[in-house]
Write a protein that holds these residues in place. Structure first.
Motif, PDB file in Angstrom:
ATOM      1  N   MET A  41      82.059  45.895  44.678  1.00 58.14           N
ATOM      2  CA  MET A  41      81.847  47.337  44.561  1.00 58.14           C
ATOM      3  C   MET A  41      83.154  48.100  44.730  1.00 58.14           C
ATOM      4  O   MET A  41      83.429  49.049  43.995  1.00 58.14           O
ATOM      5  CB  MET A  41      80.824  47.807  45.594  1.00 58.14           C
ATOM      6  CG  MET A  41      79.423  47.369  45.307  1.00 58.14           C
ATOM      7  SD  MET A  41      78.351  47.880  46.663  1.00 58.14           S
ATOM      8  CE  MET A  41      76.755  47.557  45.949  1.00 58.14           C
ATOM      9  N   ASN A  42      83.965  47.676  45.686  1.00 56.92           N
ATOM     10  CA  ASN A  42      85.242  48.334  45.899  1.00 56.92           C
ATOM     11  C   ASN A  42      86.159  48.147  44.693  1.00 56.92           C
ATOM     12  O   ASN A  42      86.905  49.062  44.323  1.00 56.92           O
ATOM     13  CB  ASN A  42      85.910  47.819  47.180  1.00 56.92           C
ATOM     14  CG  ASN A  42      87.090  48.661  47.565  1.00 56.92           C
ATOM     15  OD1 ASN A  42      86.961  49.861  47.753  1.00 56.92           O
ATOM     16  ND2 ASN A  42      88.250  48.048  47.666  1.00 56.92           N
ATOM     17  N   TYR A  44      85.240  47.942  41.586  1.00 54.47           N
ATOM     18  CA  TYR A  44      84.791  48.916  40.583  1.00 54.47           C
ATOM     19  C   TYR A  44      85.145  50.348  41.002  1.00 54.47           C
ATOM     20  O   TYR A  44      85.467  51.179  40.150  1.00 54.47           O
ATOM     21  CB  TYR A  44      83.286  48.792  40.330  1.00 54.47           C
ATOM     22  CG  TYR A  44      82.953  47.709  39.338  1.00 54.47           C
ATOM     23  CD1 TYR A  44      83.267  47.849  37.988  1.00 54.47           C
ATOM     24  CD2 TYR A  44      82.327  46.532  39.733  1.00 54.47           C
ATOM     25  CE1 TYR A  44      82.964  46.857  37.070  1.00 54.47           C
ATOM     26  CE2 TYR A  44      82.010  45.539  38.826  1.00 54.47           C
ATOM     27  CZ  TYR A  44      82.336  45.705  37.491  1.00 54.47           C
ATOM     28  OH  TYR A  44      82.039  44.722  36.587  1.00 54.47           O
ATOM     29  N   ALA A  45      85.102  50.632  42.292  1.00 57.60           N
ATOM     30  CA  ALA A  45      85.493  51.968  42.766  1.00 57.60           C
ATOM     31  C   ALA A  45      86.943  52.247  42.411  1.00 57.60           C
ATOM     32  O   ALA A  45      87.277  53.345  41.944  1.00 57.60           O
ATOM     33  CB  ALA A  45      85.281  52.079  44.273  1.00 57.60           C
ATOM     34  N   VAL A  53      79.134  50.879  40.469  1.00 59.33           N
ATOM     35  CA  VAL A  53      78.960  50.647  41.903  1.00 59.33           C
ATOM     36  C   VAL A  53      77.525  50.985  42.305  1.00 59.33           C
ATOM     37  O   VAL A  53      76.867  50.224  43.015  1.00 59.33           O
ATOM     38  CB  VAL A  53      79.980  51.464  42.726  1.00 59.33           C
ATOM     39  CG1 VAL A  53      79.738  51.295  44.227  1.00 59.33           C
ATOM     40  CG2 VAL A  53      81.402  51.054  42.366  1.00 59.33           C
ATOM     41  N   THR A  81      80.940  52.268  50.946  1.00 60.49           N
ATOM     42  CA  THR A  81      81.707  51.877  49.768  1.00 60.49           C
ATOM     43  C   THR A  81      81.220  52.642  48.544  1.00 60.49           C
ATOM     44  O   THR A  81      82.020  53.105  47.727  1.00 60.49           O
ATOM     45  CB  THR A  81      81.618  50.357  49.537  1.00 60.49           C
ATOM     46  OG1 THR A  81      82.139  49.689  50.686  1.00 60.49           O
ATOM     47  CG2 THR A  81      82.397  49.933  48.301  1.00 60.49           C
ATOM     48  N   VAL A  82      79.910  52.797  48.426  1.00 62.64           N
ATOM     49  CA  VAL A  82      79.354  53.567  47.308  1.00 62.64           C
ATOM     50  C   VAL A  82      79.780  55.027  47.429  1.00 62.64           C
ATOM     51  O   VAL A  82      80.216  55.644  46.446  1.00 62.64           O
ATOM     52  CB  VAL A  82      77.819  53.436  47.239  1.00 62.64           C
ATOM     53  CG1 VAL A  82      77.255  54.270  46.096  1.00 62.64           C
ATOM     54  CG2 VAL A  82      77.411  51.976  47.085  1.00 62.64           C
ATOM     55  N   SER A  85      83.315  55.362  46.404  1.00 59.53           N
ATOM     56  CA  SER A  85      83.495  55.296  44.946  1.00 59.53           C
ATOM     57  C   SER A  85      83.133  56.625  44.299  1.00 59.53           C
ATOM     58  O   SER A  85      83.795  57.062  43.354  1.00 59.53           O
ATOM     59  CB  SER A  85      82.658  54.160  44.342  1.00 59.53           C
ATOM     60  OG  SER A  85      81.296  54.484  44.277  1.00 59.53           O
TER      61      SER A  85
END
Length: 119
Positions: A41-42, A44-45, A53, A81-82, A85
């Motif tokens: 996820m990070n 993609y952020a 994400v 994290t979301v 992002s």
């Protein structure tokens, strides 16, 4: 380990392609951990792909529901994290989506953690 390699891909300057390579490793794992999911996820952020994400979060939440395993989504780091992002996102509606996620966390549920000071 897989997580270390995903972290390197995520921190490289490869943008979306690097994030996709990290996700491919995630998908090849038998039992990815929260750290594995958060690492991807990070990645993609950092590639300005907040919608991806969010999609990964939705997938993980769906797995938690289907498997009745609420520990899959009990880490506030995952949700932060979301939120991170969304904070970095160039999407016009990212602030609205961020606020909606924060409100969902504040309402609470059986497997959503409560927001912390970072949230």
């Amino acid at each position: 380990t897989f997580n270390s390699v995903m972290l390197v891909w995520g921190r490289s300057s490869g943008g979306l392609q690097s994030a996709q390579r990290a996700e491919a490793l995630l998908r090849s794992m038998a039992n990815p951990t929260i750290v594995s999911w958060t690492t991807v996820m990070n990645a993609y952020a950092l590639a300005d792909s907040a919608r991806k994400v969010e999609s990964l979060l939705n997938e993980l939440e769906q797995q938690a529901t289907e498997q009745n395993d609420h520990h899959l989504c009990d880490s506030i780091v995952l949700y932060n994290t979301v939120l991170h992002s969304l904070g970095r996102s160039s999407d016009d509606d990212a602030p609205t989506r961020s606020e909606a996620l924060l409100q969902r966390l504040e309402r609470g549920s059986s497997y959503h953690p409560k927001p912390d000071f970072i949230s």
